[in-house]
Write a protein that holds these residues in place. Structure first.
Motif, PDB file in Angstrom:
ATOM      1  N   SER A 229     -89.516  45.979 -56.812  1.00 39.43           N
ATOM      2  CA  SER A 229     -90.703  46.310 -56.024  1.00 39.43           C
ATOM      3  C   SER A 229     -91.238  47.649 -56.516  1.00 39.43           C
ATOM      4  O   SER A 229     -90.491  48.457 -57.090  1.00 39.43           O
ATOM      5  CB  SER A 229     -90.351  46.395 -54.534  1.00 39.43           C
ATOM      6  N   SER A 234     -86.545  47.250 -53.304  1.00 40.84           N
ATOM      7  CA  SER A 234     -86.248  45.826 -53.199  1.00 40.84           C
ATOM      8  C   SER A 234     -86.301  45.175 -54.574  1.00 40.84           C
ATOM      9  O   SER A 234     -86.844  45.735 -55.532  1.00 40.84           O
ATOM     10  CB  SER A 234     -87.247  45.129 -52.266  1.00 40.84           C
ATOM     11  N   ALA A 236     -86.910  41.118 -56.333  1.00 42.05           N
ATOM     12  CA  ALA A 236     -87.147  39.681 -56.233  1.00 42.05           C
ATOM     13  C   ALA A 236     -86.483  39.021 -57.437  1.00 42.05           C
ATOM     14  O   ALA A 236     -86.393  39.614 -58.514  1.00 42.05           O
ATOM     15  CB  ALA A 236     -88.641  39.374 -56.204  1.00 42.05           C
ATOM     16  N   TRP A 261     -86.181  34.555 -54.223  1.00 42.36           N
ATOM     17  CA  TRP A 261     -85.484  35.339 -53.215  1.00 42.36           C
ATOM     18  C   TRP A 261     -85.901  36.803 -53.326  1.00 42.36           C
ATOM     19  O   TRP A 261     -86.274  37.269 -54.403  1.00 42.36           O
ATOM     20  CB  TRP A 261     -83.970  35.244 -53.413  1.00 42.36           C
ATOM     21  N   THR A 262     -85.807  37.510 -52.224  1.00 46.26           N
ATOM     22  CA  THR A 262     -85.949  38.970 -52.234  1.00 46.26           C
ATOM     23  C   THR A 262     -84.760  39.580 -51.497  1.00 46.26           C
ATOM     24  O   THR A 262     -84.158  38.940 -50.625  1.00 46.26           O
ATOM     25  CB  THR A 262     -87.248  39.447 -51.559  1.00 46.26           C
ATOM     26  N   ASP A 264     -83.430  43.479 -49.824  1.00 49.24           N
ATOM     27  CA  ASP A 264     -83.609  44.896 -49.515  1.00 49.24           C
ATOM     28  C   ASP A 264     -82.356  45.627 -50.000  1.00 49.24           C
ATOM     29  O   ASP A 264     -81.250  45.369 -49.524  1.00 49.24           O
ATOM     30  CB  ASP A 264     -83.794  45.080 -48.007  1.00 49.24           C
ATOM     31  N   GLY A 270     -80.911  39.773 -47.858  1.00 48.15           N
ATOM     32  CA  GLY A 270     -81.943  39.072 -48.596  1.00 48.15           C
ATOM     33  C   GLY A 270     -82.221  37.715 -48.003  1.00 48.15           C
ATOM     34  O   GLY A 270     -81.514  37.237 -47.115  1.00 48.15           O
ATOM     35  N   TRP A 295     -93.779  41.279 -59.373  1.00 44.73           N
ATOM     36  CA  TRP A 295     -94.019  41.932 -58.079  1.00 44.73           C
ATOM     37  C   TRP A 295     -95.244  42.818 -58.273  1.00 44.73           C
ATOM     38  O   TRP A 295     -95.188  43.842 -58.953  1.00 44.73           O
ATOM     39  CB  TRP A 295     -92.805  42.759 -57.665  1.00 44.73           C
ATOM     40  N   ILE A 300     -96.207  38.762 -54.473  1.00 45.19           N
ATOM     41  CA  ILE A 300     -95.308  38.151 -55.443  1.00 45.19           C
ATOM     42  C   ILE A 300     -96.117  37.108 -56.210  1.00 45.19           C
ATOM     43  O   ILE A 300     -96.754  36.234 -55.609  1.00 45.19           O
ATOM     44  CB  ILE A 300     -94.100  37.468 -54.768  1.00 45.19           C
ATOM     45  N   THR A 317     -95.053  39.206 -49.779  1.00 47.23           N
ATOM     46  CA  THR A 317     -93.643  39.424 -50.121  1.00 47.23           C
ATOM     47  C   THR A 317     -92.678  38.745 -49.152  1.00 47.23           C
ATOM     48  O   THR A 317     -91.479  38.668 -49.435  1.00 47.23           O
ATOM     49  CB  THR A 317     -93.326  40.930 -50.188  1.00 47.23           C
TER      50      THR A 317
END
Length: 694
Positions: A229, A234, A236, A261-262, A264, A270, A295, A300, A317
């Protein structure tokens, strides 16, 4: 009996029997550009140019954009230049010299047969030119956002070095698996990377050597393509099912599940924010860059084939508000994101002209709305775009039907402003080349087949003709010079054949790109039935029905997958194809079919039978057309043994054939002189078998 092509084609050269208006060497003498990159500061670009085997780096910058050569490699030694990049401060260029990065094994190449084999090495050089710094043996360098360090890979592990080479590189990650796909965090303090463990893969975060690797949501899947990010808090990534376990059918097409998927990084929590549709079209996209995950500020962006065409999508996101950015029946590729992460630029086969289906032009679109607009148009080919630092200009590689690729500036909808025009040699026969014409016709099963027809400027009755079959197979040939080096050689050869008096039909058969998912992913293709061969046969039949073509003098040639289809044509339809050149083709599909599933598969016996029926060697007893087999023995894409096998079968049956074996080069003719040799031998063979034949 078999004849060495080395003697035959040297004899042809000695007596100049072709009496060509231009030579094959002159039409291959263009300065092929690759690796076009731009800086994040100022209006600076760099690229690598292959000038008759001498590969060097050029730079240009506003306002004049004069091409300046900053390296001095003066030998045709087969050492390619890759991984070109410019540091964020615009002061450094990083590159790799050596290897074959178009092959399955990108390791060292010794195409020049040097007594001491070259290595694959990372180098840096100031943008303004000067001392070239050898960093270390390694590959895939990535410059830090701070412009002071770079990462690179060696032996599946990750190393770190000062960008100026002032101290030795050090190994910072040595752990299980093959570690790659590394990405610096925006602040340059951490590194995300993928650790491939064969049947699964993890994404890790490296901070410094005293701190253990932080694994991101480890599972039984294959996680890949991590992106940070903008705030660095973060990540992805793409998650695909792991391999192994239950054995699947070989012949039945299966959906490959994937999702985005993301996570933190502070909470280490996630979630899956998007899951691909559970359809064949929704499978993980087998296109350039895969899902092309990015990102972009609060969005996204990714690519998917789910609507039947490879398109760009955007979403928030959290996975909500998904938008198709590029609707329409066309392909999207060569995708780049602007520095401010607000705009995407890409190449596509669409435009005002209906025949843009067989071209590439440059387009842009915002990351948050479907406002796609053209940045180039017309009868040329534009590909591999990159943004200038401020986003106000776009650079690309530009070609036409006659002019080979050059870097260019796209600005305000004007025609591409070419860079480095003086690099094209004076004897390059630009004025003697023809413009291919788009054609289409039907295969036996009703499938539409596409192609480009190259016709001599002066037509005559009973002309010989040639079908050209590209490799890949996931490729597309254009109404102009290809932006891929392998196919630019074939495009030049097609032009040369036309100058000799051949009509040439370059066929875009099913399995290729540019015509949608169903064309790209047909049923019963390859080792599962070779359904795409119908398109090649239809091309020969279409040529045979042209009033000025002698139907008894139709030849065929192709390389790699094109060599496979050429061999099928000669084995199954020698009455249609009077002669052919099989260049590093796959002639026996049985072994590859046996590994497509995890044997014993439920349909393994049937799959083996179908693979045998899909193999050219099965038709050796009906293979009566004269054949030339060409292969280099360091081929990393198609085993040299494929040609050995075919030659042995010919020898056992006392079938005459000709051959050209090239020591130490690879699938991609890393030496310019070998590319010339192969092209000249191909043209000579087709001339002797189709033109000199009474």
């Amino acid at each position: 009996m078999k004849k060495s092509l080395l003697f035959l084609f040297l004899a042809a050269l000695s007596f100049n029997i072709f009496a060509q208006s231009f030579s094959i060497k002159s039409v291959l003498s263009y300065p092929f550009p690759t690796q076009l990159v731009s800086s994040q500061i100022g209006s600076k670009i760099a690229w690598a140019a292959n000038e008759q085997g001498k590969r060097n780096i050029y730079t240009a910058e506003a306002p004049s954009y004069k091409a300046v050569k900053i390296t001095n490699y003066n030998e045709d030694d087969g050492q390619e230049l890759t991984s070109l990049s410019i540091s964020a401060d615009g002061k450094w260029i990083v590159f790799v010299r050596g290897g074959d990065h178009g092959g399955r094994d990108g390791g060292p190449v010794n195409a020049a047969s040097s007594a001491i084999a070259p290595k694959v090495e990372v180098f840096t050089i100031p943008f303004a030119g000067g001392k070239v710094n050898l960093i270390a043996e390694g590959d895939y360098p990535l410059i830090s956002p701070k412009s002071n360090q770079l990462l690179f890979a060696k032996g599946g592990q990750i190393f770190l070095s000062p960008i100026d080479g002032s101290s030795s590189a050090k190994n910072i990650i040595t752990i299980k698996g093959t570690n790659s796909a590394y990405k610096w965090s925006p602040d340059g303090e951490k590194v995300a990377f993928v650790s491939n463990r064969t049947d699964h893969s993890f994404i890790g975060i490296y901070q410094e050597q005293k701190t253990p690797i932080k694994w991101i949501l480890p599972s039984f899947s294959k996680d890949n393509a991590p992106v940070w990010s903008p705030d660095g808090n973060s990540i992805a990534f793409i998650r695909i099912q792991g391999t192994g376990g239950e054995t699947d059918s070989i012949l039945k097409a299966k959906h490959q599940a994937w999702g985005i998927w993301t996570v933190d990084l502070k909470t280490e929590k996630g979630k899956q924010i998007w899951k691909a549709p559970e359809t064949l079209r929704g499978s993980f996209p087998s296109i350039e860059g895969g899902a092309n995950l990015m990102w972009a500020n609060d969005k996204i962006v990714f690519a998917s084939y789910e609507d039947g065409w490879p398109h760009l999508y955007t979403m928030k996101t959290d996975g909500s508000n998904k938008i198709l950015l590029t609707p329409g029946n066309f392909t999207v590729e060569n995708i780049k994101l602007s520095n401010d992460k607000k705009t995407l630029v890409f190449a596509s086969n669409t435009g005002k002209d209906v025949h843009d289906l067989d071209r590439r032009h440059i387009f842009s679109v915002s990351v948050d709305k479907a406002n796609m607009k053209p940045l180039s148009s017309g009868l040329g080919i534009e590909a591999y775009p990159v943004f200038s630092a401020d986003g106000n200009q776009v650079f690309c590689l530009s070609a036409t039907a006659q002019r080979p690729l050059l870097p260019a500036v796209l600005e305000n909808g004007k025609k591409p402003q070419l860079i480095g025009k003086d690099l094209i040699p004076n004897d390059f026969p630009i004025g003697e080349l023809v413009t291919p014409k788009h054609v289409n016709f039907k295969a036996a099963d009703g499938n539409t087949v596409y192609g480009q027809l190259f016709s001599p400027k002066k037509t005559a009755k009973n002309q010989p003709a040639v079908v050209y079959v590209h490799g890949g197979p996931q490729r597309q040939m254009y109404l102009g010079w290809s932006p891929m080096d392998y196919y630019s050689i074939d495009y030049a050869l097609n032009q040369y054949l036309v100058s000799m008096g051949f009509t040439v039909l370059s066929v875009n058969y099913r399995l290729g790109l540019g015509y949608g998912y169903d064309f790209h992913k047909p049923r019963n293709a390859g080792a599962q039935g070779a359904s795409e061969y119908q398109d090649v046969k239809a091309a020969g039949e279409w040529l045979a029905n042209l009033p000025h073509i002698d139907p008894k003098k139709i030849g065929i040639y192709g390389g790699s997958y094109g060599g496979y289809l050429t061999a099928l044509a000669l084995g199954k339809d020698s009455k249609l194809f009077a002669a052919g050149v099989d260049i590093h083709g796959v002639n026996n599909r049985f072994s590859s079919a046996a590994t497509e599933g995890k044997l014993p598969a439920p349909d393994a016996e049937l799959a083996a039978k179908v693979a045998t029926e899909s193999s050219p060697v099965t038709y050796i007893k009906t293979w009566t057309s004269p054949t030339l087999i060409i292969h280099a023995d360091d081929d990393r894409n198609v085993a040299f043994n494929q040609s050995i096998d075919l030659a042995k079968r010919f020898e056992d049956l006392k079938i005459a054939f000709e051959f050209l074996a090239i020591p130490d080069d690879t699938h991609h003719w890393m030496k310019f002189s070998n590319g010339v040799k192969v092209s000249d031998a191909t043209a000579d063979f087709l001339k002797r078998k189709l033109m000199d034949k009474k």
